[in-house]
Design a protein around this motif. Structure first.
Motif, PDB file in Angstrom:
ATOM      1  N   UNK A  12       0.833  -1.206   0.000  1.00  0.00           N
ATOM      2  CA  UNK A  12       0.000   0.000   0.000  1.00  0.00           C
ATOM      3  C   UNK A  12       0.868   1.257   0.000  1.00  0.00           C
ATOM      4  N   UNK A  13       1.918   1.250   0.800  1.00  0.00           N
ATOM      5  CA  UNK A  13       2.826   2.399   0.888  1.00  0.00           C
ATOM      6  C   UNK A  13       3.512   2.654  -0.459  1.00  0.00           C
ATOM      7  N   UNK A  14       4.029   1.596  -1.091  1.00  0.00           N
ATOM      8  CA  UNK A  14       4.736   1.756  -2.373  1.00  0.00           C
ATOM      9  C   UNK A  14       3.793   2.210  -3.488  1.00  0.00           C
ATOM     10  N   UNK A  15       2.580   1.627  -3.530  1.00  0.00           N
ATOM     11  CA  UNK A  15       1.636   2.020  -4.583  1.00  0.00           C
ATOM     12  C   UNK A  15       1.176   3.476  -4.407  1.00  0.00           C
ATOM     13  N   UNK A  34      -3.166  -1.560  -8.194  1.00  0.00           N
ATOM     14  CA  UNK A  34      -2.325  -2.046  -7.102  1.00  0.00           C
ATOM     15  C   UNK A  34      -2.884  -1.685  -5.740  1.00  0.00           C
ATOM     16  N   UNK A  35      -3.413  -0.464  -5.591  1.00  0.00           N
ATOM     17  CA  UNK A  35      -4.001  -0.043  -4.319  1.00  0.00           C
ATOM     18  C   UNK A  35      -5.239  -0.870  -3.984  1.00  0.00           C
ATOM     19  N   UNK A  36      -6.067  -1.158  -4.988  1.00  0.00           N
ATOM     20  CA  UNK A  36      -7.256  -1.983  -4.766  1.00  0.00           C
ATOM     21  C   UNK A  36      -6.871  -3.381  -4.273  1.00  0.00           C
ATOM     22  N   UNK A  37      -5.867  -3.980  -4.928  1.00  0.00           N
ATOM     23  CA  UNK A  37      -5.417  -5.319  -4.528  1.00  0.00           C
ATOM     24  C   UNK A  37      -4.802  -5.308  -3.124  1.00  0.00           C
ATOM     25  N   UNK A  38      -4.098  -4.220  -2.772  1.00  0.00           N
ATOM     26  CA  UNK A  38      -3.487  -4.110  -1.442  1.00  0.00           C
ATOM     27  C   UNK A  38      -4.559  -4.034  -0.360  1.00  0.00           C
ATOM     28  N   UNK A  39      -5.571  -3.186  -0.578  1.00  0.00           N
ATOM     29  CA  UNK A  39      -6.665  -3.086   0.395  1.00  0.00           C
ATOM     30  C   UNK A  39      -7.441  -4.404   0.491  1.00  0.00           C
ATOM     31  N   UNK A  40      -7.594  -5.065  -0.642  1.00  0.00           N
ATOM     32  CA  UNK A  40      -8.273  -6.365  -0.631  1.00  0.00           C
ATOM     33  C   UNK A  40      -7.486  -7.362   0.229  1.00  0.00           C
ATOM     34  N   UNK A  41      -6.152  -7.357   0.100  1.00  0.00           N
ATOM     35  CA  UNK A  41      -5.321  -8.234   0.920  1.00  0.00           C
ATOM     36  C   UNK A  41      -5.436  -7.924   2.394  1.00  0.00           C
ATOM     37  N   UNK A  42      -5.632  -6.637   2.742  1.00  0.00           N
ATOM     38  CA  UNK A  42      -5.804  -6.226   4.142  1.00  0.00           C
ATOM     39  C   UNK A  42      -7.238  -6.438   4.624  1.00  0.00           C
ATOM     40  N   UNK A  43      -8.091  -6.970   3.738  1.00  0.00           N
ATOM     41  CA  UNK A  43      -9.519  -7.204   4.014  1.00  0.00           C
ATOM     42  C   UNK A  43     -10.275  -5.903   4.312  1.00  0.00           C
ATOM     43  N   UNK A  44      -9.777  -4.792   3.778  1.00  0.00           N
ATOM     44  CA  UNK A  44     -10.479  -3.509   3.855  1.00  0.00           C
ATOM     45  C   UNK A  44     -11.241  -3.334   2.544  1.00  0.00           C
ATOM     46  N   UNK A  45     -12.363  -4.042   2.451  1.00  0.00           N
ATOM     47  CA  UNK A  45     -13.036  -4.211   1.162  1.00  0.00           C
ATOM     48  C   UNK A  45     -13.683  -2.926   0.642  1.00  0.00           C
ATOM     49  N   UNK A  46     -14.164  -2.079   1.550  1.00  0.00           N
ATOM     50  CA  UNK A  46     -14.797  -0.845   1.079  1.00  0.00           C
ATOM     51  C   UNK A  46     -13.772   0.057   0.374  1.00  0.00           C
TER      52      UNK A  46
END
Length: 664
Positions: free
Chosen positions: A303-306, A328-340
């Motif tokens: 998330x930081x790099x993107x 990349x940001x969408x995939x990072x948040x998805x990995x953190x389970x922050x779906x909104x």
């Protein structure tokens, strides 16, 4: 202190180069203001246009135009041609490809008229680059090959020829996706670079070879090749190209799952990009590090790099990079389970991508319009010139007619006498000749019809492959993207479920399972439609992947064997053979109820033998042919197009064997 020395080591050469450039252009301006010779003024203006071709393009255009008009005044064709080429390169840098092409075509006409082969090769090369920018690969390749042939005759074994081989190899790799041909030309370039002891060029060629192996997913080989390229640039203290290779080493190490090494290479590259104030390059490294962190499932760092990548992309207004950053940001948040948050950036990604695609389509339409108008204008000029030539020729013919009229009148009586005398004999000969001509014409008509049928078949096959690729990309891109967004919504809902709603949650989990299944099915369909793996890795690799996907679905066990197939076939032929085998396999899956399938390809001296055998229920071949089965008809048509022979051997209850022999 060590970091300060490293920074100075990288940046001092840049300051020195810029200072030398400014000093040179200042001396040119001084000479321009003092010289009285028109020829010298033209040469200086052309040189200034070349010096400012990238940094001050509008100024460079003014210089090249001034040089052109002065050359016209003194009717100096050689300097006029140089001015056109200077103008062409500036217009190409500005993105005005159609006017640039017009300049190079005019310059080419002068070079051909003056038999200047070196200038001719230069024009062809620049024209090829313009067609390449347009994505018009056929005329681009024709121009590149014409340039190459001239350079092979003028500069055998030279660095100029090595660069031409390198550029042609890279074109085959990136634009035509013909990897074997790309490697062939790059290896030729490498031989010359080694012979001439040009380590810098050798490093660039080796780097390009590494990219091809990386694209072919031969990551261990690619990594070794990139290390070889890096060693060349390290010896030369070439930090810019070292950083370029470090990027490639980092990406390859990521695919090899050697994450610590990948991170090391990317950070080495990042330090060079920062030292050179290369913001775009810095952003690309952040993107690579984001991709690496996604692979490691370190979503916070990703998330930081993107975010850093997005900030730089917005500053530099790079639309494509912004789209990539959103994804990349969408995939990072998805990995953190922050779906909104993932949904917010997924929507931003889809909107930005749609906007970029729409703009690209508009630009393509505008380019086509400009090219059409340019061609129309050239056609009008050619027509006017042709009409002028016709008028001159008509006047000449009128004079000749008047002079010859008396002579013709005197000969008329003699000719008439000879015609009457020989009329009878010629009549018989004419009748015989007419019969022969009719026979020849009938034969030619048949040959033309056969040739036309072949052309129609080729057009149909090309059209089918284009449509398959388009549908595959649409399934993988647009439909896959929509399904991924739906999946994010489902995951977001899962977090909000109340534990008491067991029945609703069970229905949700079932729907989620079906969504995963549909996503996998669409991916499989898009892969089967797209013949990309055939182009990149060859028919055997494509058939092995097909066999693997069938076995994973537990439909039947598939064996693929090959003999003497190390050398690749011609690209279009490989795709067509793959489609034939794919259709036979599809028929087996639909109708045969087989447990095992055997596919064999054997390359002989002049032909290719293909055997496809199953242990299914078999079928009545004659009955299937009489009833017009489309599967058999399609297979027969494609085999016939390749000039091959096809045999179906099957009986009910005894399985089926298909034997195909194709001339090579």
């Amino acid at each position: 202190m060590k970091h300060t020395i490293f920074f100075l080591f990288i940046t001092l050469p840049l300051f020195r180069v810029n200072a030398l450039h400014q000093s040179y252009t200042d001396s040119l301006m001084q000479a321009l203001n003092t010289t009285e010779s028109i020829e010298e003024r033209i040469d200086i203006l052309n040189e200034l246009a070349w010096e400012w071709r990238e940094e001050k393009m509008d100024v460079a255009l003014q210089y090249s135009d001034s040089a052109y008009h002065l050359s016209q005044q003194i009717q100096d064709i050689e300097r006029q041609t140089t001015s056109l080429k200077r103008k062409g390169v500036v217009l190409k840098n500005k993105g005005d490809y159609s006017t640039a092409l017009y300049c190079y075509e005019e310059a080419l006409a002068y070079e051909i008229a003056n038999n200047n082969k070196k200038g001719e090769a230069s024009c062809y090369n620049n024209m090829g680059n313009i067609y390449k920018k347009w994505g018009d690969n056929k005329p681009a390749l024709e121009c590149f090959i014409k340039s190459l042939k001239i350079k092979e005759s003028l500069f055998p074994g030279s660095i100029t020829l090595a660069n031409t081989y390198k550029n042609l190899g890279y074109f085959y790799f990136t634009s035509l996706e013909k990897l074997d041909t790309a490697i062939f030309y790059l290896e030729q370039a490498k031989e010359i670079a080694i012979e001439k002891k040009n380590a810098a060029l050798e490093g660039l060629i080796i780097n390009d070879l590494g990219l091809i192996y990386h694209e072919s997913e031969m990551f261990e080989d690619a990594f070794t090749i990139f290390r070889d390229a890096a060693s060349r640039f390290e010896t030369l203290n070439d930090s810019v190209n070292m950083a370029r290779v470090w990027d490639n080493l980092g990406r390859t190490a990521t695919y090899m799952e050697n994450y610590p090494l990948a991170e090391l290479y990317h950070h080495q590259s990042l330090s060079v990009k920062k030292a050179h104030h290369d913001q775009i390059g810095e952003g690309i490294v952040y993107c690579n590090l984001g991709d690496l962190m996604l692979k490691k499932e370190n979503y916070s760092n990703a998330l930081d790099y993107y975010n850093k990548f997005l900030n730089i992309s917005e500053k530099t207004d790079s639309k494509q990079n912004i789209v990539t950053a959103y994804q990349g940001l969408s995939l990072s948040y998805e990995g953190l389970k922050q779906y909104e948050e993932a949904i917010v950036f997924r929507k931003a990604y889809e909107e930005a991508k749609s906007e970029m695609d729409l703009r690209n389509n508009k630009e393509e339409v505008e380019e086509l319009r400009i090219r059409y108008n340019t061609e129309k204008r050239k056609q009008q000029i050619s027509t006017l010139q042709f009409e002028k030539e016709l008028h001159v020729q008509a006047l000449e013919r009128s004079n000749q007619f008047n002079n010859a009229l008396m002579l013709i009148s005197g000969l008329v009586l003699l000719v008439a006498f000879l015609i009457v005398r020989n009329y009878q004999s010629k009549r018989k000969a004419s009748q015989y000749l007419a019969i022969k001509i009719e026979e020849i014409n009938n034969q030619r008509v048949n040959e033309i019809m056969q040739l036309q049928e072949l052309k129609i078949m080729e057009a149909v096959i090309d059209s089918q492959e284009y449509e398959r690729k388009r549908i595959a990309q649409q399934l993988h891109g647009e439909v896959g993207s929509i399904l991924h967004t739906i999946k994010l919504y489902f995951n977001s809902m899962e977090k909000k479920f109340n534990s008491s709603l067991n029945e609703s949650k069970e229905q949700y989990l079932k729907a989620n399972e079906l969504l995963d299944k549909v996503t996998c099915e669409i991916r499989d369909v898009s892969h089967s439609l797209d013949a990309g793996i055939v182009n990149n890795l060859g028919i055997i690799a494509a058939l092995e992947e097909l066999a693997g996907s069938i076995q994973l679905s537990n439909q039947m066990y598939v064996t693929v064997e090959s003999y003497n197939m190390e050398e690749r076939l011609e690209s279009r032929k490989e795709i067509l053979i793959y489609r034939i085998i794919q259709e036979v396999v599809s028929n087996v899956l639909k109708h045969a109820k087989a447990e095992n399938l055997y596919i064999s390809l054997t390359r002989r001296e002049h032909d290719l033998n293909i055997i496809i055998e199953d242990d299914g229920i078999g079928f009545d071949v004659e009955h299937a042919r009489k009833n017009g089965g489309m599967g058999l008809k399609n297979i027969s048509t494609k085999v016939s197009h390749l000039g091959g022979d096809l045999v179906f051997d099957s009986k009910k209850g005894h399985g089926s064997t298909v034997i195909i022999d194709i001339n090579l």
